[in-house]
Motif scaffolding. Structure first.
Motif, short mmCIF file in Angstrom:
data_model
loop_
_atom_site.label_atom_id
_atom_site.label_comp_id
_atom_site.label_asym_id
_atom_site.label_seq_id
_atom_site.Cartn_x
_atom_site.Cartn_y
_atom_site.Cartn_z
N TRP A 183 0.23 7.06 -6.40
CA TRP A 183 -0.99 7.47 -6.57
C TRP A 183 -1.13 9.10 -6.47
CZ3 TRP A 183 -4.42 9.97 -3.75
CH2 TRP A 183 -5.99 10.25 -4.30
N TYR A 184 -0.53 9.38 -5.17
CA TYR A 184 -0.43 10.97 -5.04
C TYR A 184 0.34 11.74 -5.89
CZ TYR A 184 -2.80 12.18 -0.57
OH TYR A 184 -3.49 12.63 0.39
N ALA A 185 1.58 11.31 -6.04
CA ALA A 185 2.43 11.97 -6.75
C ALA A 185 1.91 12.29 -8.53
CB ALA A 185 3.80 11.65 -6.78
N ASP A 186 1.26 11.10 -8.80
CA ASP A 186 0.56 11.08 -10.21
C ASP A 186 1.54 11.54 -11.11
OD1 ASP A 186 -1.66 10.47 -11.60
OD2 ASP A 186 -2.63 12.46 -11.05
N LYS A 213 -7.54 15.45 -8.73
CA LYS A 213 -8.21 13.87 -8.25
C LYS A 213 -9.66 14.35 -7.87
CE LYS A 213 -3.88 11.87 -6.84
NZ LYS A 213 -2.85 12.85 -7.35
N PHE A 248 1.96 1.90 -3.21
CA PHE A 248 0.77 2.22 -4.38
C PHE A 248 0.28 3.73 -3.88
CE2 PHE A 248 -3.84 3.16 -4.55
CZ PHE A 248 -3.99 3.11 -5.99
N LEU A 249 0.26 4.02 -2.51
CA LEU A 249 -0.22 5.36 -2.13
C LEU A 249 0.74 6.60 -2.74
CD1 LEU A 249 -2.42 6.73 -0.64
CD2 LEU A 249 -0.87 6.89 1.26
N ARG A 265 -7.58 -16.51 16.98
CA ARG A 265 -6.38 -17.24 17.76
C ARG A 265 -6.19 -18.88 17.63
NH1 ARG A 265 -4.47 -16.73 23.71
NH2 ARG A 265 -2.82 -18.07 23.99
N HIS A 272 4.78 -18.31 30.43
CA HIS A 272 4.19 -19.15 29.48
C HIS A 272 3.94 -20.38 30.25
CE1 HIS A 272 5.39 -17.24 25.91
NE2 HIS A 272 6.58 -17.27 26.24
N GLY A 273 2.61 -20.95 29.76
CA GLY A 273 2.09 -22.08 30.33
C GLY A 273 1.13 -21.97 31.55
N PHE A 303 0.95 -1.22 -0.02
CA PHE A 303 0.03 0.10 -0.18
C PHE A 303 0.96 1.35 0.11
CE2 PHE A 303 -2.30 3.38 2.07
CZ PHE A 303 -3.45 3.36 1.24
N PHE A 354 7.64 -24.75 24.88
CA PHE A 354 7.39 -23.64 24.61
C PHE A 354 5.79 -23.87 24.75
CE2 PHE A 354 4.73 -20.64 22.14
CZ PHE A 354 5.32 -19.29 22.44
N HIS A 355 5.21 -22.91 25.88
CA HIS A 355 3.59 -22.91 25.98
C HIS A 355 3.21 -21.52 25.98
CE1 HIS A 355 3.32 -27.37 26.67
NE2 HIS A 355 4.13 -27.24 27.60
N LEU A 356 1.87 -21.41 25.42
CA LEU A 356 1.44 -20.16 25.45
C LEU A 356 1.09 -19.57 26.83
CD1 LEU A 356 -1.02 -20.11 22.40
CD2 LEU A 356 0.88 -18.89 22.49
#
Lengths: 389, 399
Positions: free
Chosen positions: A265-268, B107, A261-262, A306, B60-61, A258, A387-389
């Motif tokens: 687009w702006y400068a054209d 524009k 693109f922006l 999640r 964690h856990g 984006f 590893f655990h959340l």
């Protein structure tokens, strides 16, 4: 941990090989009938392989650099994907036969009469292009071998010195990677339209490579875990981070796309807008809209929940989805130069899915033959499994 | 020194112990992360529902140990975010498309691409504000002004170096001795009862309305305002930039020592006329001296449009949009006579030009405000106005 090495099924090699052979046959046929189009197809294949290989290498380096533990159980799988990097040297050779078909700036007579191209010719010329390509490929290959060798040596004796060495290597590699991936993006994709320029283009391509590498790693890890090839202690929580990273890099991709693109687009300004207008002509419009939805909006909504990041089924769907989206992204970058006015997809383009999928399967099987699928004696491994959340 | 003052204020204003309110919870501190996870597992196993764990950093856990379901706060954020996106879209659409249209770079008035950053920002902003407020609402237990845990030894420890767990007294299975026993058997380093924050008997009115609390809030506001005024306007005050004002150049009508006559401006060479400044030959003369010259401009639509624009700008404030003398300044200025009188209609163009250029009675000279050609265009337009108010019958018949 109770990891025991199991050989991957031979069907992987067989299916991959058959797909590869069919793909190469289609590619050769299209070289015979439509040589110019065939080179564009080949460039598409090449850039996708580059995304997978070099993107994976960057992920491996990133893990060492930031000292991540959750990704350690998956690192070897990423390394196996990164083993596509040395192959890129061989794969690059056919590209050099197609420079004249692919890149307008190689036409010396056209450059002579074009003040814009003439002023760019000190960078965009065949000799310097070749030198840059060789530099990038050798750099990636060298670091792949150095990092992968240390990682494999550690499987034998578990010496933490190798981790330290790899951290140093990754620290050196990361800035070089940033430069080299920018060079590759500019040379292979942006210079297809030599009059056009975008300073954010390197970042744009980089965001795509990381998504592709992450998606490939996720798909392979889930498949291997389901098939019982990985350690049984590896829980769903570890996969959560893979899903989150895909989600994050997807947003990053959209942000960069984006931003590019922006500003245009702006400068054209006509020297910038024509690139976007080429992608809005005729049926290209639908490809552009499809890219927006396929690459960002739908995956974003799918992944916002999640549970979608710990559920194996939805992880598999999203990783295949993102690989396809990256292929579409590359198609959107490369092909408007060839198909002016309308997008095209013919039998020639079928070589892309066949070769890419087949080649990755073969590479994975061959590369995984001699290695463990997990870095068994990595000092960070236990932390990764816990590893655990 | 500052710390001591704060501590004194704390003791004076925010009494922490002893509290006389009813029992809120029994809290226990643990030394190691593994201990707290173990404790959380055991408490969950015993079937307690209204309990919570507080740790100095995320563990964690813990989700698994407490058997937490996915938090619903994500939905709050999602809805707030979507409303932010919608709000920003409507705002941009209304402002640039309807309320204040400005052409930018050729524009359309309203465009989606430049609105997207705004939509993104407002999405983040609104969801952040809503989340912070819901956090205050839930954690501070509004309308109370503080969670009962605040200002206890327990909360001070769990925000620095200990891991804490507490079971609320409103839990269906709650029993003080059982809970204390459970915590002690789990190896807690300190178990404490936490009472509701009431310091005197019968002090049961809403704490938000207590005079002391409101006084502290008001005092904080006053002090903040005074301090920020002092810091910004006195301590860090800098004179505004004047670099644009001080330029190494000569201003018109300023003094300069560069030329002998000490003028910064040069007078035109004698006998020359500056470009675009054609002098008016009858300047300051009475009407009768004017030699009538015809209007040099043709009557075209373009000329009339210029004339209308200039007339509406310069003449209409007094003469009115139709030259009837019905000015917008009526009452503040003497109203001029109508332009539709016999006298003015019979005036030659050159006479009207003379009046505009020279001024007449109260009307000042417009020589410097309206260019020569525009004055002649105004005269054409005045003729149009006059014709419109005094159309002869032949005008109707010819159509």
């Amino acid at each position: 941990m109770d990891y025991i090495k199991k050989q991957l099924p031979n069907s992987l090699m067989k299916t991959g090989g058959i797909m590869l052979v069919f793909g190469v046959i289609i590619l050769i046929l299209s070289f015979v009938f439509t040589p110019e189009r065939a080179f564009f197809d080949y460039l598409w294949i090449y850039l996708f392989m580059l995304s997978i290989g070099v993107g994976s290498l960057a992920l491996v380096a990133l893990e060492y650099l930031v000292g991540a533990t959750w990704s350690t159980p998956f690192r070897r799988i990423t390394e196996i994907f990164a083993s596509a990097t040395p192959l890129l040297i061989i794969l690059a050779i056919p590209l050099f036969f197609g420079l004249h078909d692919l890149f307008h700036w190689t036409h010396t007579d056209a450059v002579q009469n074009d003040p814009v191209l003439l002023s760019k010719s000190s960078y965009l010329n065949v000799e310097f292009f070749t030198a840059r390509t060789i530099f990038c490929l050798l750099l990636w290959t060298m670091f792949y071998f150095l990092i992968a060798r240390n990682s494999e040596k550690q499987d034998v004796d578990g010496n933490p010195v190798y981790t330290k060495k790899n951290i140093t290597l990754s620290t050196i590699f990361t800035p070089l990677f940033v430069i080299s991936i920018t060079i590759a993006a500019i040379d292979f994709a942006m210079s297809l339209e030599p009059h056009w320029y975008s300073t954010i283009f390197g970042v744009y391509y980089f965001s795509g490579t990381v998504i592709a590498a992450l998606a490939a790693t996720t798909y392979a890890s889930v498949k291997l875990k389901e098939g019982g090839y990985l350690d049984s202690a590896l829980g769903n929580d570890s996969f959560y981070s893979l899903g989150t990273l895909i989600f994050a890099f997807n947003i990053f991709w959209a942000y960069i796309a984006f931003s590019q693109f922006l500003l245009i687009w702006y400068a054209d300004m006509p020297e910038e807008t024509f690139w976007m207008i080429n992608r809005w002509d005729g049926s290209w419009k639908f490809v552009s809209i499809a890219l927006l939805f396929f690459h960002f909006i739908i995956p974003f909504l799918l992944q916002i929940d999640r549970s979608s990041k710990t559920n194996f089924k939805s992880l598999k769907i999203i990783s295949i989805w993102m690989l396809a989206a990256h292929a579409l992204d590359l198609y959107w970058l490369i092909f408007p130069t060839l198909f002016k006015g309308n997008a095209g997809f013919g039998w020639q383009e079928l070589s892309f899915p066949l070769i890419v999928v087949g080649l990755i399967m073969v590479i994975f099987k061959v590369s995984a033959e001699k290695k463990n699928l997990m870095a068994v004696k990595d000092p960070k491994m236990q932390a990764g499994l816990d590893f655990h959340l | 020194m500052f710390g001591k003052i704060l501590k004194k204020l704390d003791e004076k204003l925010l009494k922490s112990e002893p509290r006389t309110g009813k029992l809120f919870a029994v809290a226990a501190l643990f030394d190691k992360p593994d201990d707290i996870i173990h404790a959380a597992e055991k408490v969950t196993e015993r079937g307690y529902k209204n309990y919570d764990v507080l740790t100095p950093y995320p563990l964690h856990g813990m989700d698994g140990a407490m058997k937490l379901k996915p938090s619903k706060i994500g939905w709050v954020a999602f809805i707030a975010g979507i409303s932010g996106t919608t709000l920003a879209f409507l705002m941009m659409w209304w402002m640039s498309g309807i309320d204040y249209k400005i052409i930018f770079g050729g524009k359309p008035y309203f465009n989606l691409p430049p609105s997207i950053p705004i939509m993104f920002e407002l999405t983040v902003l609104i969801s952040a504000i809503v989340l912070v407020n819901s956090l205050i609402l839930i954690y501070m237990k509004l309308p109370a002004n503080a969670n009962p845990l605040m200002d206890t030894e327990f909360i001070k420890r769990v925000t620095s170096d200990k891991f804490g767990i507490y079971i609320q007294a409103d839990d269906p299975k709650f029993n003080v001795d059982e809970v204390r026993g459970l915590f002690q058997s789990l190896g807690s380093s300190s178990v404490s009862n936490i009472n509701e924050a009431e310091y005197e008997k019968g002090d049961s009115k809403n704490p938000l309305l207590s005079l002391k609390f409101m006084g502290v809030v008001a005092g904080t506001c006053v002090v903040t305002v005074l301090v920020s005024y002092f810091v910004l306007q006195v301590l860090l005050f800098m004179p505004p930039f004047s670099w644009m004002h001080e330029q190494p150049k000569l201003l018109p009508q300023g003094k300069s020592n560069f030329f002998k006559d000490n003028w910064s401006m040069r007078r035109p060479v004698e006998g020359t006329v500056a470009r675009g400044f054609i002098p008016y030959e009858f300047k300051g003369m009475p009407d009768s001296m004017v030699v009538p010259t015809p209007n040099p401009l043709p009557v075209t639509k373009k000329v009339l449009e210029v004339g209308k624009k200039r007339f509406d700008t310069y003449c209409s404030p007094c003469h009115g949009y139709f030259g009837k003398g019905d000015s917008r300044l009526r009452g503040q200025f003497p109203a001029p006579p109508s332009l539709h009188t016999e006298k003015v209609r019979n005036w030659k163009d050159a006479n009207i030009y003379h009046v505009i250029t020279n001024g007449q009675n109260v009307m000042p000279s417009y020589e410097s405000s309206i260019s020569r050609d525009d004055r002649w265009a105004i005269i054409h337009y005045i003729r149009v106005l006059q014709r419109s108010q005094n159309a002869p019958d032949s005008d109707l018949e010819s159509k």
